[in-house]
Enzyme design. Structure first.
Site, PDB file in Angstrom:
ATOM      1  N   ASP A   1       0.807  -1.222   0.000  1.00 16.67           N
ATOM      2  CA  ASP A   1       0.000   0.000   0.000  1.00 16.67           C
ATOM      3  C   ASP A   1       0.839   1.271   0.000  1.00 16.67           C
ATOM      4  O   ASP A   1       0.480   2.265  -0.648  1.00 16.67           O
ATOM      5  CB  ASP A   1      -1.030  -0.012   1.145  1.00 16.67           C
ATOM      6  CG  ASP A   1      -0.401  -0.202   2.508  1.00 16.67           C
ATOM      7  OD1 ASP A   1       0.804  -0.518   2.591  1.00 16.67           O
ATOM      8  OD2 ASP A   1      -1.121  -0.039   3.512  1.00 16.67           O
TER       9      ASP A   1
ATOM     10  N   ASP B   1       1.745  -9.630   3.379  1.00 19.59           N
ATOM     11  CA  ASP B   1       0.711  -9.343   4.388  1.00 19.59           C
ATOM     12  C   ASP B   1      -0.727  -9.586   3.926  1.00 19.59           C
ATOM     13  O   ASP B   1      -1.634  -9.650   4.756  1.00 19.59           O
ATOM     14  CB  ASP B   1       0.837  -7.898   4.866  1.00 19.59           C
ATOM     15  CG  ASP B   1       2.065  -7.695   5.750  1.00 19.59           C
ATOM     16  OD1 ASP B   1       2.629  -8.703   6.214  1.00 19.59           O
ATOM     17  OD2 ASP B   1       2.457  -6.539   5.964  1.00 19.59           O
TER      18      ASP B   1
ATOM     19  N   GLY C   1      -2.861 -25.678  13.360  1.00 21.53           N
ATOM     20  CA  GLY C   1      -3.649 -26.247  14.464  1.00 21.53           C
ATOM     21  C   GLY C   1      -3.500 -25.480  15.769  1.00 21.53           C
ATOM     22  O   GLY C   1      -3.478 -26.076  16.856  1.00 21.53           O
TER      23      GLY C   1
HETATM   24  P1  ADP Z   1       4.870  -1.205   1.120  1.00 22.33           P
HETATM   25  O1  ADP Z   1       4.755  -0.807  -0.309  1.00 22.33           O
HETATM   26  O2  ADP Z   1       5.331  -2.639   1.272  1.00 22.33           O
HETATM   27  O3  ADP Z   1       3.606  -0.890   1.902  1.00 22.33           O
HETATM   28  P2  ADP Z   1       6.194   1.067   2.394  1.00 22.33           P
HETATM   29  O4  ADP Z   1       4.992   1.485   3.179  1.00 22.33           O
HETATM   30  O5  ADP Z   1       7.492   1.066   3.107  1.00 22.33           O
HETATM   31  O6  ADP Z   1       6.060  -0.379   1.761  1.00 22.33           O
HETATM   32  O7  ADP Z   1       6.282   2.056   1.139  1.00 22.33           O
HETATM   33  C1  ADP Z   1       7.285   1.899   0.161  1.00 22.33           C
HETATM   34  C2  ADP Z   1       7.698   3.232  -0.364  1.00 22.33           C
HETATM   35  O8  ADP Z   1       6.597   3.883  -1.008  1.00 22.33           O
HETATM   36  C3  ADP Z   1       8.153   4.252   0.675  1.00 22.33           C
HETATM   37  O9  ADP Z   1       9.490   4.049   1.101  1.00 22.33           O
HETATM   38  C4  ADP Z   1       8.024   5.549  -0.087  1.00 22.33           C
HETATM   39  O10 ADP Z   1       9.119   5.758  -0.962  1.00 22.33           O
HETATM   40  C5  ADP Z   1       6.765   5.295  -0.922  1.00 22.33           C
HETATM   41  N1  ADP Z   1       5.621   5.891  -0.219  1.00 22.33           N
HETATM   42  C6  ADP Z   1       4.960   5.416   0.854  1.00 22.33           C
HETATM   43  N2  ADP Z   1       4.021   6.279   1.277  1.00 22.33           N
HETATM   44  C7  ADP Z   1       4.085   7.350   0.445  1.00 22.33           C
HETATM   45  C8  ADP Z   1       3.388   8.587   0.358  1.00 22.33           C
HETATM   46  N3  ADP Z   1       2.419   8.918   1.234  1.00 22.33           N
HETATM   47  N4  ADP Z   1       3.727   9.454  -0.643  1.00 22.33           N
HETATM   48  C9  ADP Z   1       4.689   9.137  -1.519  1.00 22.33           C
HETATM   49  N5  ADP Z   1       5.400   7.985  -1.475  1.00 22.33           N
HETATM   50  C10 ADP Z   1       5.110   7.096  -0.532  1.00 22.33           C
HETATM   51  O1  F6P Z   2       6.216  -6.811   4.139  1.00 19.82           O
HETATM   52  C1  F6P Z   2       5.390  -6.379   5.181  1.00 19.82           C
HETATM   53  C2  F6P Z   2       6.047  -6.701   6.468  1.00 19.82           C
HETATM   54  O2  F6P Z   2       6.354  -8.029   6.384  1.00 19.82           O
HETATM   55  C3  F6P Z   2       5.271  -6.430   7.753  1.00 19.82           C
HETATM   56  O3  F6P Z   2       4.429  -7.472   8.161  1.00 19.82           O
HETATM   57  C4  F6P Z   2       6.386  -6.154   8.737  1.00 19.82           C
HETATM   58  O4  F6P Z   2       5.986  -5.405   9.814  1.00 19.82           O
HETATM   59  C5  F6P Z   2       7.346  -5.409   7.887  1.00 19.82           C
HETATM   60  O5  F6P Z   2       7.219  -5.927   6.591  1.00 19.82           O
HETATM   61  C6  F6P Z   2       8.770  -5.429   8.350  1.00 19.82           C
HETATM   62  O6  F6P Z   2       9.598  -5.068   7.310  1.00 19.82           O
HETATM   63  P1  F6P Z   2      11.008  -4.333   7.420  1.00 19.82           P
HETATM   64  O7  F6P Z   2      11.810  -5.056   8.419  1.00 19.82           O
HETATM   65  O8  F6P Z   2      11.547  -4.442   6.032  1.00 19.82           O
HETATM   66  O9  F6P Z   2      10.728  -2.923   7.818  1.00 19.82           O
END
Ligand code: ADP
Ligand code: F6P
Length: 327
Positions: free
Chosen positions: A107, A132, A190
């Site tokens: 996301d 996830d 389980g």
């Molecule tokens: P995931 O895609 O697995 O949810 P992250 O939440 O770490 O992983 O987001 C990945 C990357 O997406 C972030 O490091 C950032 O570069 C970009 N990103 C996340 N949120 C935003 C945002 N609100 N605006 C712009 N880029 C974002």
């Molecule tokens: O990919 C999602 C996830 O596995 C989450 O469940 C967990 O909290 C997170 O990544 C941890 O990722 P990182 O150690 O890369 O920040």
């Protein structure tokens, strides 16, 4: 098919997931199939900002289908959250003559893609890649099945030693905001109880459940705790339970990042392949600012805004089943 989209870039972003390589392969081969040029962005949005591109062709993605991780690397990039960072990313795309971007991620990555599209109008499409399984717009995300299999096989091993010593184990699985892995691993392994962010189970409920089995072999029990569980992680839950069940021999195992690695399951490879093909075909048909997913075994394109603003609730049926089977 859009004649305007000639050059397509693909990247992986955020937490990696088994099957991302299979998705990259599918994107690259589909683009080549439709006579488009493809670039790989190395290290997610960081690579986009710094112009870290590699040219890809059908051969570049040989022998990656079965590997975990992502050969394009992934990253978290704070700079992309700022407008100046996104301007640099857009400039890099334009300097390479790239017309469209495929983002494989979760996301956070989709939020970034959505903002980039709104600010600069560059066509983007998202492929859900995260263990996830927390994205609306698809029944399953790439990597979830493999992560559940990994967790289930680890739980099986813990059960062996738990049983030999008649111990109560709290096993923590990943899921910062989502209990999908936990509930599935709990059923597959389980577990007597599963604690997830979306539930409201109390310590008293848990103690009752654990005591219910005393007298049989229930001193050997497994409780699955999602890392983002509302009562805390596995260590916190175990600390709360210990004084209330002084006769139990309690241990904690954190499965951690091993759930993010390993060869993708066949299901994840097939899902990644289907979504990769559909992402490129969607782009070429003008499906922009959307995420491609599979719902009831059919390809569905969901606007990123809708996917990002919807919450994927755990299936209540899973709780019902888990409850019946844990008596
Ligand atoms: P995931 O895609 O697995 O949810 P992250 O939440 O770490 O992983 O987001 C990945 C990357 O997406 C972030 O490091 C950032 O570069 C970009 N990103 C996340 N949120 C935003 C945002 N609100 N605006 C712009 N880029 C974002
Ligand atoms: O990919 C999602 C996830 O596995 C989450 O469940 C967990 O909290 C997170 O990544 C941890 O990722 P990182 O150690 O890369 O920040």
């Amino acid at each position: 098919m859009s004649a305007e989209i000639k050059n397509i870039a693909v990247m992986t972003s955020g937490g990696d997931a088994p099957g991302m390589n299979a998705a990259i392969r599918a994107v690259v081969r589909t683009a080549v199939f439709y006579d488009r040029k493809v670039f790989g962005v190395v290290k997610g949005y960081d690579g986009l900002i710094h112009g870290n591109f590699i040219t890809l062709n059908a051969q570049s993605v040989c022998n990656i289908l079965h590997y975990g991780g992502t050969f394009l690397k992934s990253a978290r990039c704070l700079e992309f959250k700022e407008k100046e960072g996104r301007q640099k990313a857009y400039d890099s795309l334009k300097s390479m003559g790239i017309d469209a971007l495929v983002v494989i991620g979760g996301d956070g990555s989709f939020t970034g893609a959505h903002v980039l599209y709104n600010e600069f109008g560059i066509p983007v499409i998202g492929i859900p890649g995260t263990i996830d399984n927390d994205l609306a717009g698809t029944d399953f995300t790439i990597g979830f099945d493999t992560a559940c299999n990994t967790a289930a096989s680890a739980i099986d091993k813990i059960r062996d030693t738990a049983s030999s010593h008649e111990r109560l184990f709290f096993v923590e699985v990943m899921g910062r905001d989502s209990g999908s892995i936990a509930i599935n691993a709990g059923i597959a392994g389980g577990a007597i109880s599963t604690i997830i962010p979306e539930s409201d189970i109390t310590i008293e409920d848990l103690i009752q459940t654990l005591k219910r089995g005393t007298g049989s072999d229930r001193s050997t029990s497994l409780v699955i705790v999602a890392e983002g569980g509302h009562l805390g992680g596995a260590y916190q839950v175990a600390e709360m339970v210990k004084p209330l069940l002084p006769d139990y021999d309690i241990r904690v195992t954190i499965l951690g990042h091993l759930q993010r690695g390993g060869a993708p399951s066949a299901l994840d490879r097939v899902l990644a392949s289907r979504l990769g093909v559909a992402a490129v075909e969607g782009l070429l048909k003008g499906a922009f600012d959307v995420m491609v997913g599979m719902i009831n075994n059919a390809i569905v394109y969901t606007p990123l805004e809708t996917a990002l603003n919807s919450v994927k609730e755990p299936d209540p049926e899973d709780f019902r089943i888990a409850g019946i089977l844990a008596i």
